[in-house]
Structure formats: structure tokens, C-alpha cells
Design a protein around this motif. Structure first.
Motif, short mmCIF file in Angstrom:
data_model
loop_
_atom_site.label_atom_id
_atom_site.label_comp_id
_atom_site.label_asym_id
_atom_site.label_seq_id
_atom_site.Cartn_x
_atom_site.Cartn_y
_atom_site.Cartn_z
N ILE A 1 39.38 -2.63 44.36
CA ILE A 1 39.14 -1.22 44.69
C ILE A 1 38.37 -1.18 46.01
CG2 ILE A 1 38.28 0.98 43.83
CD1 ILE A 1 40.27 -0.42 41.95
N PRO A 2 39.04 -0.87 47.12
CA PRO A 2 38.34 -0.84 48.42
C PRO A 2 37.29 0.26 48.45
CG PRO A 2 40.73 -0.88 48.71
CD PRO A 2 40.47 -0.58 47.27
N ALA A 3 36.08 -0.08 48.90
CA ALA A 3 34.99 0.90 49.05
C ALA A 3 34.80 1.73 47.79
CB ALA A 3 35.24 1.80 50.26
N GLY A 4 34.89 1.08 46.62
CA GLY A 4 34.66 1.79 45.36
C GLY A 4 33.24 2.33 45.25
N ILE A 5 32.30 1.60 45.83
CA ILE A 5 30.91 2.05 45.97
C ILE A 5 30.68 2.31 47.45
CG2 ILE A 5 28.48 1.51 45.61
CD1 ILE A 5 29.98 1.70 43.00
N PRO B 1 12.53 -6.20 36.31
CA PRO B 1 12.37 -4.74 36.48
C PRO B 1 12.62 -4.22 37.89
CG PRO B 1 10.68 -5.58 35.01
CD PRO B 1 11.40 -6.79 35.56
N PRO B 2 12.10 -4.87 38.95
CA PRO B 2 12.39 -4.33 40.29
C PRO B 2 13.89 -4.29 40.61
CG PRO B 2 10.57 -5.88 40.39
CD PRO B 2 11.16 -6.01 39.02
N MET B 3 14.65 -5.31 40.15
CA MET B 3 16.09 -5.31 40.41
C MET B 3 16.80 -4.28 39.54
SD MET B 3 18.35 -6.56 42.40
CE MET B 3 17.79 -8.14 43.08
N VAL B 4 16.31 -4.10 38.32
CA VAL B 4 16.89 -3.06 37.44
C VAL B 4 16.74 -1.69 38.09
CG1 VAL B 4 16.70 -1.90 35.21
CG2 VAL B 4 16.47 -4.38 35.33
N LYS B 5 15.58 -1.44 38.67
CA LYS B 5 15.31 -0.15 39.30
C LYS B 5 16.25 0.11 40.48
CE LYS B 5 11.63 2.56 41.50
NZ LYS B 5 10.19 2.55 41.93
N VAL B 6 16.48 -0.93 41.28
CA VAL B 6 17.30 -0.76 42.49
C VAL B 6 18.79 -0.73 42.15
CG1 VAL B 6 17.93 -1.76 44.71
CG2 VAL B 6 15.56 -1.87 43.93
N MET B 7 19.25 -1.71 41.36
CA MET B 7 20.68 -1.90 41.17
C MET B 7 21.22 -1.38 39.85
SD MET B 7 21.59 -3.12 44.03
CE MET B 7 23.28 -3.55 43.66
N GLY B 8 20.34 -0.94 38.95
CA GLY B 8 20.81 -0.38 37.68
C GLY B 8 21.78 0.78 37.86
N PRO B 9 21.50 1.76 38.74
CA PRO B 9 22.45 2.86 38.94
C PRO B 9 23.81 2.41 39.47
CG PRO B 9 20.27 3.46 39.78
CD PRO B 9 20.22 2.00 39.44
N ILE B 10 23.83 1.38 40.32
CA ILE B 10 25.09 0.85 40.82
C ILE B 10 25.85 0.18 39.68
CG2 ILE B 10 26.19 -0.71 42.47
CD1 ILE B 10 24.82 1.70 43.75
N MET B 11 25.14 -0.52 38.82
CA MET B 11 25.76 -1.13 37.65
C MET B 11 26.39 -0.06 36.76
SD MET B 11 24.03 -3.29 34.52
CE MET B 11 23.45 -1.76 33.76
N GLN C 1 27.38 2.99 37.58
CA GLN C 1 28.53 3.60 38.26
C GLN C 1 29.75 2.68 38.19
OE1 GLN C 1 27.74 4.66 42.36
NE2 GLN C 1 29.87 5.22 42.77
N THR C 2 29.54 1.40 38.41
CA THR C 2 30.64 0.43 38.37
C THR C 2 31.22 0.31 36.96
OG1 THR C 2 29.57 -0.81 40.15
CG2 THR C 2 31.31 -1.93 38.92
N PHE D 1 34.97 0.96 35.76
CA PHE D 1 35.75 -0.07 35.07
C PHE D 1 36.40 0.49 33.82
CE2 PHE D 1 36.30 -3.21 31.77
CZ PHE D 1 36.98 -4.23 32.41
N ALA D 2 35.66 1.29 33.05
CA ALA D 2 36.20 1.86 31.82
C ALA D 2 37.43 2.70 32.12
CB ALA D 2 35.13 2.68 31.10
#
Length: 347
Positions: free
Chosen positions: A139-143, A196-206, A208-209, A213-214
Motif C-alpha cells: 500500500i503506497p503511502a498508506g500512512i 511506554p515512550p514508544m507506545v506513546k509515539v507509535m501506538g496511534p500509528i499501530m 491506524q495500520t 489491515f482488517a
């Protein structure tokens, strides 16, 4: 007075000027021809879809590619999003129609998208070569690449190495130490907790992805809905050093029902790092040079490999998913409810 003879330098300058002029003229002719061809394609799409309203045009896009439909539609995937639509067209090099009437802009650009998709479908593509639906899709530029660029400094600061042992059946065993976890696995040794710091930053991207996927999986399997939970999610940092430069050919484990890989930006340009996928019947090898924002979706059991990098740093978000309660069309509807970070129900 007699004129001075023309020097060799003057002749050379004249020839250079003529050559430059001819080059500009040729470029202008090619550009005009390309625009004429694009307009002919739009006119063809307009003829085929002239009587359709915007919702029918969106269905026509979905018929050709559900993945593209998700990118150019709104959050509920039932209407075009004009900003998303025009952004996608520009990314693909298609001239965007701009006018004062938003509905006219929406319709005209939707026709241009369909024309582009029909032209693209006429080229020999991976699905046509395979002869059967593939179990993966890029998926090109999906995010949004810009969104990821804005988040990059926080992601880089949040990253730490969390070493773990994937077990005796893993080709890497105790040597895997280049990932930082958003969702850990209970079976890992040592037990890996989310950072926790990575969850805060990348959790929303996870999130959305996972939702994308669903939708993709339901389209692949002709399902009305599916429950998705995240087994494991992590940000991986590849460097050109031993055990950190790539990932050899593998599948993502028997417990993993589906996977997503999101290419992330980097402050250091990398060389290498192509993603190889083996899919189709008969099996073929596909190579992807993923750009930041690109997403690769894979069904379970798809062999793939991250080629080694020889320079720079490459970042990726990887998500392993568990799927439950698939609902076929015509069965009882699954209601979409609020769910925690690592779990989604998509209908």
C-alpha cells in the motif's frame, strides 16, 4: 568597416543555444502529448462513469483496489476525501483538477483516478502474472509520510534496544536485540514489556495500520468483518553491523494470522534494505523498495526477507496480528465498539 570574422567560440555558443532550444521544444511536445493522452484516458473514464454519482465512483475505485479506496476515502470509508484524493493523485504524478466548486473537483479528480487505475491495470502487474489473488499487497503511502517525518524525532528518542530470545526454532535465537516494543509477547524470554515512550509515539500509528489491515483482509477473504488483536508490535532499527543489518528469509510464526510492515523515515539515508516476498501459484519472488509511509500487508505463512543494508539506518514498524470471529456477508452483524490499544473489531 569590414566585419570581424566569427570566432570558433561564437559558433560554439550559437550551436549550444540552438541545441538548448530544440531540447526545450522537444520537452514541450512530449509534455503536451502526455497531457493529451491523460485527457483521453480521463475522457474514456468519464464516458464509462459519466452517469455515476460520487458514491458510485468510490465503489468503482473499490472494485479495482480496496487498498486505494481506503487511502482516498474518509475515516468511515463511505465517501471520498478531497484532500486524500488529490494528495494521492499528486503522489502518482497525475495532474489534479482545481476549481471553485468542491463537488466538481471531487468528481473530476475521481474520474482522473479511475483513468489512472485503468491505465495502470493494463500494464503487466504482479497479480496478473500470478494468475490468482496474492496473499500480500503493498500500500503506497498508506500512512502519511509527512506525519511520520513529524513524529521521527520523538520516535528516535523513544527507541531503546530490548534484547530477547525468540526460542530454539528461531534462526536468530538470543541474538535479536534491535527492536523496541509497543506490544510484547507473554512467551518471550525474558518477558518483554511495552516501552511506554514508544507506545506513546507509535501506538496511534499501530492502531491506524491495524484497522487498515482488517479492511484489507476482509477484502482479500470476502468477509463482512473480523476481530483483530495485536500479538506483538515493535519498531526495528537496522544498522550495517553483524546481526543488525537485515532479516533472512522467514515466516512470522504459526501463531501469527497476519502481519503488517510500515516503512519509517530515517535521518541517515540507507542503501539496500529491499523487502523480498515469495507469493503466488506458481510461487514468484517480488522485490519492494519501500518508502516511508508504505505498508506491506501479509496473510499468514507468507515467506519474506529484509535484505541487508550496507549504509545508513533503516527503521520499520512491524505488527503481528491474531484474527478472530470472521463474519461472512449475510451473517449476523458484528457491532464495532470501543476497544483497547491492541485490539480492534472492524465491521
Amino acid at each position: 568597416m569590414p566585419q570581424a570574422p566569427t570566432s570558433a567560440k561564437q559558433h560554439a555558443a550559437t550551436f549550444v543555444g540552438i541545441a538548448a532550444g530544440l531540447s526545450l521544444l522537444a520537452a514541450a511536445v512530449l509534455l503536451r502529448k502526455a497531457r493529451q493522452q491523460q485527457q483521453q484516458q480521463v475522457d474514456g473514464a468519464r464516458g464509462a462513469h459519466y452517469q455515476q454519482d460520487s458514491s458510485e465512483l468510490l465503489k468503482a475505485v473499490a472494485k479495482r483496489s480496496k487498498a486505494v479506496m481506503y487511502i482516498v476515502s474518509n475515516k468511515t470509508y463511505d465517501k471520498f476525501s478531497l484532500p486524500n484524493l488529490t494528495k494521492y493523485l499528486r503522489m502518482k504524478g497525475v495532474e489534479v483538477f482545481e476549481g471553485e466548486d468542491s463537488e466538481e473537483c471531487l468528481r473530476e479528480n475521481a474520474l482522473r483516478l479511475l483513468a489512472f487505475m485503468e491505465q495502470d491495470a493494463s500494464k503487466p502487474g504482479v497479480r496478473a502474472q500470478a494468475g490468482v489473488p496474492l496473499s500480500h499487497e503493498l500500500i503506497p503511502a498508506g500512512i502519511s509520510p509527512q506525519k511520520l517525518n513529524d513524529m521521527y524525532p520523538d520516535m528516535e528518542e523513544a527507541y531503546i534496544q530490548q534484547p530477547l530470545d525468540y526460542g530454539n526454532n528461531s534462526r536468530y535465537g538470543k541474538t535479536w536485540k534491535i527492536s523496541c516494543y509497543i506490544v510484547g509477547m507473554e512467551t518471550c524470554i525474558p518477558k518483554i514489556l511495552p516501552h511506554p515512550p514508544m507506545v506513546k509515539v507509535m501506538g496511534p500509528i499501530m492502531d491506524q495500520t491495524t484497522e487498515m489491515f482488517a479492511k484489507w483482509y476482509c477484502s482479500l477473504k470476502s468477509l463482512a468483518s473480523i476481530d483483530v488483536s495485536v500479538l506483538n508490535a515493535f519498531v526495528t532499527k537496522y544498522r550495517p553491523v553483524e546481526h543488525e543489518e537485515g532479516l533472512k528469509k522467514h515466516i512470522d510464526g504459526t501463531r501469527v494470522d497476519g502481519s503488517a510492515i510500515v516503512a519509517l523515515p530515517s535521518a541517515e539515508k540507507w542503501e539496500g534494505g529491499e523487502l523480498l516476498v515469495w507469493d503466488g501459484k506458481p510461487q514468484q519472488e517480488f522485490e519492494y523498495k519501500m518508502k516511508p509511509g508504505d505498508i506491506l500487508f501479509m496473510d499468514n505463512g507468507v515467506w519474506h526477507q529484509a535484505n541487508s543494508i550496507s549504509k545508513g539506518t533503516r527503521w520499520a514498524l512491524v505488527i503481528f496480528m491474531k484474527l478472530r470471529n470472521p463474519k461472512s456477508y449475510g451473517s449476523s452483524k458484528v457491532l464495532t465498539t470501543a476497544t483497547p490499544l491492541a485490539s480492534k473489531t472492524v465491521a
